[in-house]
Structures are given as structure tokens and as C-alpha cells.
Design a protein around this motif. Structure first.
Motif, PDB file in Angstrom:
ATOM      1  N   ILE A 494       8.014   3.200   4.222  1.00 30.84           N
ATOM      2  CA  ILE A 494       7.456   4.521   3.920  1.00 30.84           C
ATOM      3  C   ILE A 494       8.335   5.226   2.889  1.00 30.84           C
ATOM      4  O   ILE A 494       9.564   5.274   3.040  1.00 30.84           O
ATOM      5  N   LEU A 495       7.689   5.782   1.851  1.00 25.03           N
ATOM      6  CA  LEU A 495       8.429   6.500   0.814  1.00 25.03           C
ATOM      7  C   LEU A 495       7.505   7.495   0.115  1.00 25.03           C
ATOM      8  O   LEU A 495       6.522   7.101  -0.525  1.00 25.03           O
ATOM      9  N   ASP A 496       7.806   8.792   0.246  1.00 26.35           N
ATOM     10  CA  ASP A 496       7.129   9.842  -0.527  1.00 26.35           C
ATOM     11  C   ASP A 496       5.610   9.718  -0.493  1.00 26.35           C
ATOM     12  O   ASP A 496       4.941   9.737  -1.535  1.00 26.35           O
ATOM     13  N   GLY A 497       5.063   9.584   0.713  1.00 25.41           N
ATOM     14  CA  GLY A 497       3.609   9.525   0.831  1.00 25.41           C
ATOM     15  C   GLY A 497       3.015   8.149   0.621  1.00 25.41           C
ATOM     16  O   GLY A 497       1.795   7.967   0.774  1.00 25.41           O
ATOM     17  N   GLU A 498       3.805   7.206   0.257  1.00 30.30           N
ATOM     18  CA  GLU A 498       3.337   5.825   0.124  1.00 30.30           C
ATOM     19  C   GLU A 498       3.657   5.060   1.408  1.00 30.30           C
ATOM     20  O   GLU A 498       4.689   5.279   2.036  1.00 30.30           O
ATOM     21  N   VAL A 499       2.764   4.148   1.775  1.00 28.12           N
ATOM     22  CA  VAL A 499       2.996   3.303   2.948  1.00 28.12           C
ATOM     23  C   VAL A 499       2.751   1.848   2.554  1.00 28.12           C
ATOM     24  O   VAL A 499       1.715   1.515   1.962  1.00 28.12           O
ATOM     25  N   LEU A 500       3.704   1.020   2.879  1.00 29.64           N
ATOM     26  CA  LEU A 500       3.567  -0.421   2.687  1.00 29.64           C
ATOM     27  C   LEU A 500       3.583  -1.050   4.079  1.00 29.64           C
ATOM     28  O   LEU A 500       4.503  -0.809   4.863  1.00 29.64           O
ATOM     29  N   THR A 501       2.548  -1.807   4.405  1.00 37.04           N
ATOM     30  CA  THR A 501       2.489  -2.468   5.707  1.00 37.04           C
ATOM     31  C   THR A 501       2.613  -3.970   5.508  1.00 37.04           C
ATOM     32  O   THR A 501       1.858  -4.562   4.724  1.00 37.04           O
ATOM     33  N   LEU A 543       0.371  -4.757   2.344  1.00 38.15           N
ATOM     34  CA  LEU A 543      -0.711  -3.827   2.043  1.00 38.15           C
ATOM     35  C   LEU A 543      -0.135  -2.483   1.633  1.00 38.15           C
ATOM     36  O   LEU A 543       0.761  -1.958   2.295  1.00 38.15           O
ATOM     37  N   HIS A 544      -0.660  -1.921   0.563  1.00 39.39           N
ATOM     38  CA  HIS A 544      -0.119  -0.670   0.031  1.00 39.39           C
ATOM     39  C   HIS A 544      -1.190   0.408   0.018  1.00 39.39           C
ATOM     40  O   HIS A 544      -2.335   0.178  -0.387  1.00 39.39           O
ATOM     41  N   ARG A 545      -0.822   1.608   0.474  1.00 35.86           N
ATOM     42  CA  ARG A 545      -1.758   2.738   0.405  1.00 35.86           C
ATOM     43  C   ARG A 545      -0.962   4.034   0.233  1.00 35.86           C
ATOM     44  O   ARG A 545       0.243   4.095   0.494  1.00 35.86           O
ATOM     45  N   THR A 546      -1.665   5.051  -0.194  1.00 36.51           N
ATOM     46  CA  THR A 546      -1.076   6.379  -0.349  1.00 36.51           C
ATOM     47  C   THR A 546      -1.692   7.308   0.683  1.00 36.51           C
ATOM     48  O   THR A 546      -2.926   7.367   0.815  1.00 36.51           O
TER      49      THR A 546
END
Length: 547
Positions: A494-501, A543-546
Motif C-alpha cells: 500500500i502506498l499513497d492510495g495505490e494497492v498492490l495485491t 494486481l494493481h488498483r487505485t
């Protein structure tokens, strides 16, 4: 070109003896590394780390150094190494040396002098204690087996050797020893080296010399009383404040100590290796057994270190493989079929490279190289493995059973020659290789991998690109998920509103997608080229999402 922030770097470890032979000697050499730099550049790494290339009797494959300033003639000479640095730098690749400063070879001139008499000025460069022939100073155990003290007939004293009998521990209490070592490190910095890996560096400060009640005595020399003072002093006297990346190999260490070793304001090291996650197939702490690994424990240890180091401001080196560990695809993946080998090698890469820290790739890992499954004891060369064989046989273990254990646990599993092509000796040498090759060289080799865009190589290449380009992989916090799931390794960055799963199926069967885990977003990387409603055998993806 190499990235500017070392924390976004990826390191490729080279074991020179088994990398590429240009002389027909059967052993790799520095010229062989130069010859393959274009391959390393194609992979995209920032650093190459060379295991020791100094003058050495090679009782422990170079970790027994007899001259810190001289290149081992088996590998080449100082001009070859100068050329290697120049050629690497031209390709944007930095060079990291491996330095052993907990001990030297007993062939080192310091020890040769130390043995001459008790009043020789070099005597105090090492750790000596009185004792009778059959009564060592303490009951500590060597990491290579036997008592950790070696008797010297001429002086009726013992010297400490936590490793092989030919590896005498240095006395860091002696100011002169530390000055000599710092001068040597500065020599290599001036020579053009860009980084250092410090072997078993957390063992340099010994505590009280007393008998241990339980175990081998690690409590008296692991993360010892002055270790942080010594490493800080080394930092200030050598690489501190310079564009030099360092990593310390930490034996049986703790998170608290490793935060201290790597917290920038403490001015010690850039990063640390720990090995706790690579003991999950050691039942009751016993390496020399044949045992499946504990998947839940693997996740627990990895995540404990991820969260602990992140929250404490420390920095991990993240890795599956090195010259002391079995091949990970044989260990935590599957080499039963080539399809499973490729899938599980990619899965292991994706699930590791999504973690926080500096990734290390060991030569051949990017090809999915496997354990060779040697069937005869004469195929093994490693001193630790040969000692273990003798010890287990002496305890009554059948030869076949010991060979099975070695085929899973021996350090030689990772030391077989790099597999370049499907020619004789896999293109490693025109001579007789110093150790046998794995039997799968016709299928698993660099030439074939480079031609196949679906190979393990290109998964590693893509992961390196993502590390360079995606800040969340470097700087994002870590959140473990589904820690008790028997098949899946899942976590968030998690970084600045970004999420990598990261989602990885470590089993060879299809399993349902986990409930309550968001799997929407763009797929940054996967080892399958489509998506279905289950996680297939060894399937993994980032997986990447904002939000």
C-alpha cells in the motif's frame, strides 16, 4: 542504466567457480563473467555480486581467504578484475564484492605468523585459549561439525574456528586487526568496487567464552556485545557517505538487531540477509533430514520480517536462492514435470519480488534451474555435505537415506554449473567440469530461455522492470492476508492510495479465489495468460488498483 536509488536495485549473484569457464580448466573464471555480461544486462539487474575471488586454498570454496589483495589465479588476475569492472560499468551494471572478515584461512600470512610463537605480534590477530589436547576451552560446536576449537600442538593452545578447521576467527578486539581490515576495504573501494556483501558479519564480536548448556553455543557469538559498535566504526572508516551498497549476512539473528544494522541514521549497513525462512524444512531445527517444508511457517516468518523491518525502518534483502541453499523450484515449487517446473518457478519469483526489500537472484534461478539429484557421494564436493554424510553414516543412517537428504539439502545443489545451452557440459566448459551438471541441461538453459518469450527468464526480467518503474514495490507498506490458508500466499502493498495485491497458489491443484480479497484491478504480471474463476496450479499474479 542502473537506478539512482539503491533501494530500487536488483542484484544478480554470481558463483564464479560455476558460472562460465574460458580456459578449459573445468572451473569458471573472471573472463567467463565478462563474456556473459551482455546476458546479465539483458536480464536488467543493477548489480552483480561475486562470491569470493581472492587468493584461497578453496577448502570452503573461497570463503577461506589467504590474501585479501590478490585475485585467485584459478579465476584470473587483477587486470581481469579491472576489465570486469570497466565492462560492467559500461553496461550500467555495478559490481559487489563478497568479503569474509569474521575469519581468514589458516594459510593467511597473519595466521602463519601467529602460529610461530605466543609472543608474535600477529598472535593476537586471532582468538587463542589454553587447553589440553582432549579438553577444548568450551563445548561450542563448529557450524561445519565438531568442536569449534582447534588444537595447536606447538603452543598447547586452541584457536577458535566457528567454521572449518582451516578458517580461524579473527580477534576484533584488537585495534590493529580492524585497521588492517578497513584499509583493505578502502583499497577495493578505490579500485572501483560499488558494493560489499559481508559474510557472517554478525559473528565478529564474541561474548564470554563459557560452556553452553543447550545447543552449539550461538548465544556467545551471535549479534555479540560490540557488533554494532564495530560495524558503525567500519562504516565511518570505509564506505560510509559514499555511493556504496552493502548487505550483511546475518546468522541466527533477530529483527531488532537487523533494524539496528540497517536503520540509516545508525550508519551501519544498507541491508541484511536473514535465513529464518529457509529453515522451514528443518524439523526441530535439524537441517540434515528429509522433510517437506512448512508452508504456514514460511509465510509467518516472511511476513514477520516484512512487517517488523518495515515498521522499524530497517531494510531486508529478499531472496530464495544463493550458493548455500538448494534450488528453490525443487524445494518450494515442483520439478516433477517441466510444465510444473516453469509454472512454479514463475510463481515463486512473483510472490517473492512483490515483497519489500532488495531482491537477489542467484545464477540460474532466472532459468528455473533444479537440484541435480546426485546419486553417489563422490559427486558431492562441499565440505559441509561430506562431513554430514560421515556423521549420519556413523550414527547408523543407511547410505541411500543419507544421499536422499543430501539431494535435498546440500549446498552443492546450487553449485552445479550454469546451463548456457544444450551442447556438451551445457556450454559451461570445454574441459572436465569441477562438479557434475544437473541432468536437465537440454531443456533448461539460457539459449532456449532467451528464445522463448514464455520462459522463466522473461518473468524475472519483467519483475525487475516493475521494481524500477513502480514505486509501490519499493516503498509501499506490507499487509499480510490469509496467513492460515494452506495453499495461498496473499499480501498487499500500500502506498499513497495505490494497492498492490500479490496472490500465489503454492499447490499443484486448482483452488477457489479467496473470499473477501479484492482481486480487481490491472494485472501487472501473471504466470498464466488468461483469467478463470479459480486459481490454477502454481498460479500467481500481482494486481494493481487505485483506491
Amino acid at each position: 542504466m542502473a537506478v539512482s536509488d539503491w533501494r530500487k536495485s536488483v542484484v544478480y549473484q554470481i558463483y564464479p567457480k560455476s558460472f562460465n569457464d574460458t580456459t578449459g580448466s573445468g572451473m569458471g573464471d573472471i573472463r567467463g563473467i565478462i563474456e556473459k555480461l551482455d546476458y546479465v544486462q539483458a536480464l536488467g539487474v543493477d548489480f552483480i555480486w561475486l562470491t569470493p575471488i581472492y587468493e584461497s586454498p578453496m577448502h570452503d570454496n573461497g570463503y577461506d581467504i589467504s590474501d585479501y589483495y590478490k585475485i585467485n589465479e584459478r579465476f584470473g588476475n587483477i587486470d581481469d578484475f579491472k576489465t570486469l569492472i570497466q565492462e560492467a560499468h559500461q553496461r550500467g551494471i555495478k559490481v559487489m564484492l563478497d568479503i569474509v572478515i569474521n575469519h581468514t584461512s589458516t594459510s593467511h600470512e597473519w595466521f602463519v605468523e601467529a602460529q610461530k610463537s605466543k609472543d608474535n605480534p600477529y598472535r593476537d590477530y586471532y582468538i587463542w585459549r589454553d587447553g589440553d589436547y582432549d579438553s577444548p576451552p568450551t563445548n561450542w560446536e563448529s557450524k561445519f561439525g565438531g568442536n569449534a576449537w582447534q588444537y595447536d600442538d606447538d603452543s598447547n593452545q586452541y584457536y577458535l574456528r566457528l567454521f572449518d578447521v582451516t578458517q580461524a576467527d579473527l580477534n576484533w578486539e584488537n585495534d590493529a586487526v580492524r585497521r588492517e581490515l578497513y584499509e583493505m576495504i578502502n583499497y577495493w573501494i578505490d579500485f572501483g568496487v560499488d558494493g560489499f556483501r559481508f559474510d557472517v558479519i554478525n559473528l565478529i564480536s564474541k561474548g564470554d567464552f563459557e560452556n553452553t548448556v543447550h545447543g552449539p553455543g550461538k548465544e556467545f557469538y551471535t549479534d555479540g556485545p560490540k557488533v554494532h559498535d564495530y560495524i558503525h566504526e567500519m562504516n565511518r572508516s570505509t564506505f560510509g557517505g559514499k555511493d556504496i551498497m552493502t548487505v550483511g549476512e546475518m546468522s541466527s539473528t533477530t529483527i531488532d538487531h537487523c533494524i539496528k544494522y540497517t536503520k540509516p541514521e545508525r550508519q551501519e549497513l544498507s541491508s541484511v540477509f536473514n535465513f529464518h525462512h529457509l529453515k522451514v524444512d528443518y524439523p526441530n531445527g535439524e537441517k540434515w533430514t528429509s522433510s517437506p517444508y512448512d508452508f504456514i511457517e514460511l509465510k509467518r516468518i516472511l511476513m514477520e520480517w516484512q512487517e517488523g523491518m518495515d515498521q522499524g525502518g530497517g531494510w531486508n534483502a529478499i531472496f530464495w536462492c544463493n550458493h548455500d541453499q538448494p534450488r528453490v523450484v525443487s524445494r518450494f515449487g515442483s520439478d516433477r514435470t517441466d510444465e510444473e517446473r516453469v509454472l512454479s518457478a514463475k510463481m515463486l519469483a512473483i510472490s517473492l519480488h512483490g515483497l519489500k526489500g532488495t531482491p537477489y537472484i542467484y545464477q540460474g534461478e532466472e532459468l528455473g534451474m533444479t537440484n541435480p539429484k546426485f546419486s553417489r557421494i563422490d559427486q558431492y564436493k562441499d565440505v559441509e555435505s561430506l562431513n554430514a554424510y560421515e556423521s549420519l553414516r556413523a550414527k547408523g543412517t543407511a547410505s541411500d537415506a543419507v544421499l536422499k537428504i543430501l539431494s535435498e539439502k546440500s549446498r552443492d545443489n546450487s553449485r552445479t554449473p550454469m546451463q548456457w545451452d544444450n551442447s556438451k557440459n551445457a556450454g559451461f566448459t570445454d574441459g572436465e567440469p569441477w562438479i557434475d551438471l544437473a541432468p536437465d541441461t537440454s531443456v533448461v538453459n539460457a539459449e532456449a530461455a532467451l528464445k522463448d518469450e514464455e520462459s522463466v527468464f522473461y518473468t524475472y526480467k519483467k519483475l525487475i522492470e516493475l521494481r524500477h518503474e513502480t514505486d509501490i514495490l519499493t516503498y509501499g507498506s506490507v499487509e499480510p492476508l490469509l496467513m492460515n490458508d494452506q495453499n495461498l500466499f496473499v499480501y498487499k502493498r500500500i502506498l499513497d492510495g495505490e494497492v498492490l495485491t500479490a496472490v500465489a497458489n503454492y499447490s499443484n491443484k486448482s483452488v477457489p479465489y479467496p473470499e473477501n480479497i479484492s482481486i480487481d484491478g490491472s494485472v501487472l504480471i501473471s504466470n498464466y495468460d488468461d483469467t478463470v474463476d479459480v486459481l490454477r496450479p502454481f498460479e500467481a499474479k500481482l494486481l494493481h488498483r487505485t483506491e
